[in-house]
Design a protein around this motif. Structure first.
Motif, PDB file in Angstrom:
ATOM      1  N   ASN A   1      -1.534  -6.623  -7.181  1.00 42.71           N
ATOM      2  CA  ASN A   1      -0.109  -6.918  -7.220  1.00 42.71           C
ATOM      3  C   ASN A   1       0.696  -5.736  -6.679  1.00 42.71           C
ATOM      4  OD1 ASN A   1       1.991  -8.832  -8.144  1.00 42.71           O
ATOM      5  ND2 ASN A   1       2.588  -7.122  -9.455  1.00 42.71           N
ATOM      6  N   GLY A   2       1.582  -6.022  -5.732  1.00 42.75           N
ATOM      7  CA  GLY A   2       2.442  -4.994  -5.172  1.00 42.75           C
ATOM      8  C   GLY A   2       1.893  -4.312  -3.937  1.00 42.75           C
ATOM      9  N   GLN A   3       0.649  -4.585  -3.568  1.00 37.77           N
ATOM     10  CA  GLN A   3       0.089  -3.961  -2.367  1.00 37.77           C
ATOM     11  C   GLN A   3       0.562  -4.698  -1.114  1.00 37.77           C
ATOM     12  OE1 GLN A   3      -4.203  -3.833  -3.279  1.00 37.77           O
ATOM     13  NE2 GLN A   3      -3.963  -1.656  -3.725  1.00 37.77           N
TER      14      GLN A   3
ATOM     15  N   GLY B   1       2.415 -11.950  -5.229  1.00 36.48           N
ATOM     16  CA  GLY B   1       2.709 -10.586  -5.649  1.00 36.48           C
ATOM     17  C   GLY B   1       2.504  -9.549  -4.569  1.00 36.48           C
ATOM     18  N   CYS B   2       2.250  -9.987  -3.331  1.00 35.31           N
ATOM     19  CA  CYS B   2       2.034  -9.049  -2.223  1.00 35.31           C
ATOM     20  C   CYS B   2       3.366  -8.593  -1.629  1.00 35.31           C
ATOM     21  CB  CYS B   2       1.208  -9.702  -1.115  1.00 35.31           C
ATOM     22  SG  CYS B   2      -0.428 -10.270  -1.624  1.00 35.31           S
ATOM     23  N   GLN B   3       3.380  -7.364  -1.130  1.00 38.92           N
ATOM     24  CA  GLN B   3       4.435  -6.900  -0.252  1.00 38.92           C
ATOM     25  C   GLN B   3       3.993  -7.250   1.171  1.00 38.92           C
ATOM     26  OE1 GLN B   3       7.409  -5.291  -1.143  1.00 38.92           O
ATOM     27  NE2 GLN B   3       6.815  -5.817  -3.246  1.00 38.92           N
ATOM     28  N   VAL B   4       4.772  -8.057   1.859  1.00 37.34           N
ATOM     29  CA  VAL B   4       4.362  -8.608   3.146  1.00 37.34           C
ATOM     30  C   VAL B   4       5.055  -7.877   4.285  1.00 37.34           C
ATOM     31  CG1 VAL B   4       4.291 -10.691   4.590  1.00 37.34           C
ATOM     32  CG2 VAL B   4       3.950 -10.870   2.106  1.00 37.34           C
ATOM     33  N   MET B   5       4.280  -7.518   5.311  1.00 35.90           N
ATOM     34  CA  MET B   5       4.838  -6.963   6.545  1.00 35.90           C
ATOM     35  C   MET B   5       4.440  -7.876   7.699  1.00 35.90           C
ATOM     36  SD  MET B   5       4.064  -3.399   8.609  1.00 35.90           S
ATOM     37  CE  MET B   5       4.986  -2.326   7.518  1.00 35.90           C
ATOM     38  N   GLY B   6       5.394  -8.630   8.223  1.00 39.97           N
ATOM     39  CA  GLY B   6       5.144  -9.470   9.384  1.00 39.97           C
ATOM     40  C   GLY B   6       5.611  -8.779  10.645  1.00 39.97           C
ATOM     41  N   VAL B   7       4.848  -8.947  11.725  1.00 38.90           N
ATOM     42  CA  VAL B   7       5.213  -8.358  13.014  1.00 38.90           C
ATOM     43  C   VAL B   7       5.307  -9.475  14.043  1.00 38.90           C
ATOM     44  CG1 VAL B   7       4.635  -6.656  14.782  1.00 38.90           C
ATOM     45  CG2 VAL B   7       3.991  -6.251  12.398  1.00 38.90           C
TER      46      VAL B   7
ATOM     47  N   GLN C   1       0.882   2.790   6.920  1.00 28.58           N
ATOM     48  CA  GLN C   1       0.180   3.661   5.979  1.00 28.58           C
ATOM     49  C   GLN C   1       0.008   3.032   4.595  1.00 28.58           C
ATOM     50  OE1 GLN C   1       2.380   7.294   5.346  1.00 28.58           O
ATOM     51  NE2 GLN C   1       4.357   6.262   5.428  1.00 28.58           N
ATOM     52  N   SER C   2       0.833   2.055   4.248  1.00 31.11           N
ATOM     53  CA  SER C   2       0.724   1.417   2.926  1.00 31.11           C
ATOM     54  C   SER C   2      -0.026   0.089   2.965  1.00 31.11           C
ATOM     55  CB  SER C   2       2.122   1.197   2.334  1.00 31.11           C
ATOM     56  OG  SER C   2       2.793   2.427   2.145  1.00 31.11           O
ATOM     57  N   VAL C   3      -0.495  -0.323   4.136  1.00 31.24           N
ATOM     58  CA  VAL C   3      -1.183  -1.612   4.273  1.00 31.24           C
ATOM     59  C   VAL C   3      -2.580  -1.536   3.650  1.00 31.24           C
ATOM     60  CG1 VAL C   3      -2.240  -3.204   5.945  1.00 31.24           C
ATOM     61  CG2 VAL C   3       0.094  -2.368   6.304  1.00 31.24           C
ATOM     62  N   THR C   4      -2.898  -2.501   2.820  1.00 34.75           N
ATOM     63  CA  THR C   4      -4.247  -2.576   2.229  1.00 34.75           C
ATOM     64  C   THR C   4      -5.029  -3.779   2.723  1.00 34.75           C
ATOM     65  OG1 THR C   4      -3.424  -3.809   0.302  1.00 34.75           O
ATOM     66  CG2 THR C   4      -3.496  -1.410   0.130  1.00 34.75           C
ATOM     67  N   ALA C   5      -4.338  -4.756   3.358  1.00 41.14           N
ATOM     68  CA  ALA C   5      -5.020  -5.955   3.842  1.00 41.14           C
ATOM     69  C   ALA C   5      -4.281  -6.520   5.043  1.00 41.14           C
ATOM     70  CB  ALA C   5      -5.125  -7.012   2.739  1.00 41.14           C
ATOM     71  N   VAL C   6      -5.013  -7.293   5.845  1.00 35.71           N
ATOM     72  CA  VAL C   6      -4.461  -7.963   7.024  1.00 35.71           C
ATOM     73  C   VAL C   6      -4.831  -9.435   6.941  1.00 35.71           C
ATOM     74  CG1 VAL C   6      -4.441  -8.083   9.555  1.00 35.71           C
ATOM     75  CG2 VAL C   6      -4.752  -5.864   8.400  1.00 35.71           C
ATOM     76  N   TYR C   7      -3.866 -10.293   7.235  1.00 37.23           N
ATOM     77  CA  TYR C   7      -4.131 -11.730   7.304  1.00 37.23           C
ATOM     78  C   TYR C   7      -3.919 -12.171   8.743  1.00 37.23           C
ATOM     79  CZ  TYR C   7      -3.368 -16.742   6.935  1.00 37.23           C
ATOM     80  OH  TYR C   7      -3.412 -18.104   7.134  1.00 37.23           O
ATOM     81  N   ASP C   8      -5.012 -12.571   9.410  1.00 36.21           N
ATOM     82  CA  ASP C   8      -4.980 -12.954  10.826  1.00 36.21           C
ATOM     83  C   ASP C   8      -5.461 -14.396  10.960  1.00 36.21           C
ATOM     84  OD1 ASP C   8      -5.425 -13.421  13.515  1.00 36.21           O
ATOM     85  OD2 ASP C   8      -6.315 -11.458  13.913  1.00 36.21           O
ATOM     86  N   ARG C   9      -4.511 -15.310  10.947  1.00 36.36           N
ATOM     87  CA  ARG C   9      -4.842 -16.728  11.107  1.00 36.36           C
ATOM     88  C   ARG C   9      -4.739 -17.169  12.568  1.00 36.36           C
ATOM     89  NH1 ARG C   9      -2.546 -21.743  12.904  1.00 36.36           N
ATOM     90  NH2 ARG C   9      -0.509 -20.949  12.291  1.00 36.36           N
ATOM     91  N   ALA C  10      -3.776 -16.609  13.294  1.00 37.97           N
ATOM     92  CA  ALA C  10      -3.551 -17.087  14.656  1.00 37.97           C
ATOM     93  C   ALA C  10      -3.165 -15.961  15.601  1.00 37.97           C
ATOM     94  CB  ALA C  10      -2.467 -18.160  14.660  1.00 37.97           C
TER      95      ALA C  10
END
Length: 257
Positions: free
Chosen positions: A77-79, A99-105, A155-164
């Motif tokens: 939670n919070g990552q 509960g994730c902090q999301v960074m979209g590019v 620097q704070s990213v702990t995971a990546v979600y790559d669907r497309a």
């Protein structure tokens, strides 16, 4: 039925005009120059797709693979989770709800503004290096060229979600994409990757065919790869079958280091 495959089907686009530029310059600095041309054409192409609202690749629901396999990715939670080439994906809303902090590019300002408006978010905007940052509650949206990301931003990213993301790129850019991730992601990171694999000579992308062997070539030895699921989804999309395909494999990976 896989709604994600149906949506990607409508984004069947000819990228041959981009690939030809890789062979159209012959001088000493050709490789670097060609690659810059490729990136700029790729960005302009997708911006135009959003401007014309030719966005059949967009899902109007959360991707089934995300809901089924996200628990395989150990995110507390919070990552922070990075969503490359995010468009206005509802998956970002789902991730934030977990509960994730999301960074979209995303390269298209229009796509991000539509996301903010449709989700009725209140966002503040500022300039962060080469990117315009829209901060909307638990979701950060970076508008700009993905290939200009740097380690400081992630620097704070702990995971990546790559669907497309990976399957949206032609082969020449997929290698650069993964090389960039290897350089700028933190040392400890997990990736949930979804790919499609089919006979590329029978149909031009995107979505582009990415084989299991290519995933191994791209990510190893820097990352460990676990195949979570593999299924033939050709019956979920008649148009792909009409293109002459008899098989199309969707694969879900957990990639870690």
């Amino acid at each position: 039925m896989h709604a994600n495959l149906t949506a990607l089907n409508t984004a069947h686009i000819n990228f041959a005009f981009i690939r030809v530029h890789l062979r159209s310059f012959a001088f000493s600095s050709a490789l670097g120059f060609q690659y810059r041309v490729l990136i700029y054409m790729h960005i302009d192409f997708w911006k135009q797709r959003w401007a014309d609202q030719q966005i059949g690749f967009h899902l109007d629901q959360v991707n089934p693979n995300l809901a089924q396999y996200w628990s395989e990715i150990a995110v507390e939670n919070g990552q922070q989770v990075l969503v490359p080439l995010c468009g206005k994906s509802l998956d970002m809303v789902w991730l934030a709800a977990q509960g994730c902090q999301v960074m979209g590019v995303e390269c298209s300002e229009q796509a991000l503004q539509q996301f903010i408006d449709e989700q009725q978010l209140t966002a503040t905007s500022s300039q962060q290096g080469e990117f315009t940052l829209h901060q909307a509650e638990d979701i950060q949206l970076l508008q700009g060229d993905f290939f200009k990301l740097n380690a400081g931003l992630l620097q704070s990213v702990t995971a990546v979600y790559d669907r497309a993301s990976l399957i949206a790129l032609p082969a020449e850019m997929r290698t650069r994409y993964v090389e960039l991730l290897q350089r700028i992601l933190p040392q400890s990171v997990s990736i949930l990757l979804v790919t499609l694999d089919y006979e590329q000579q029978l149909m031009q992308g995107p979505p582009f065919a990415v084989s299991h062997n290519e995933v191994e070539r791209l990510y190893q030895p820097s990352f460990d790869i676990s195949l979570l699921d593999e299924r033939n989804v050709i019956d979920d999309s008649p148009r792909f079958r009409e293109s002459g395909l008899s098989q199309m494999f969707e694969r879900v990976y957990k990639i870690t280091r």
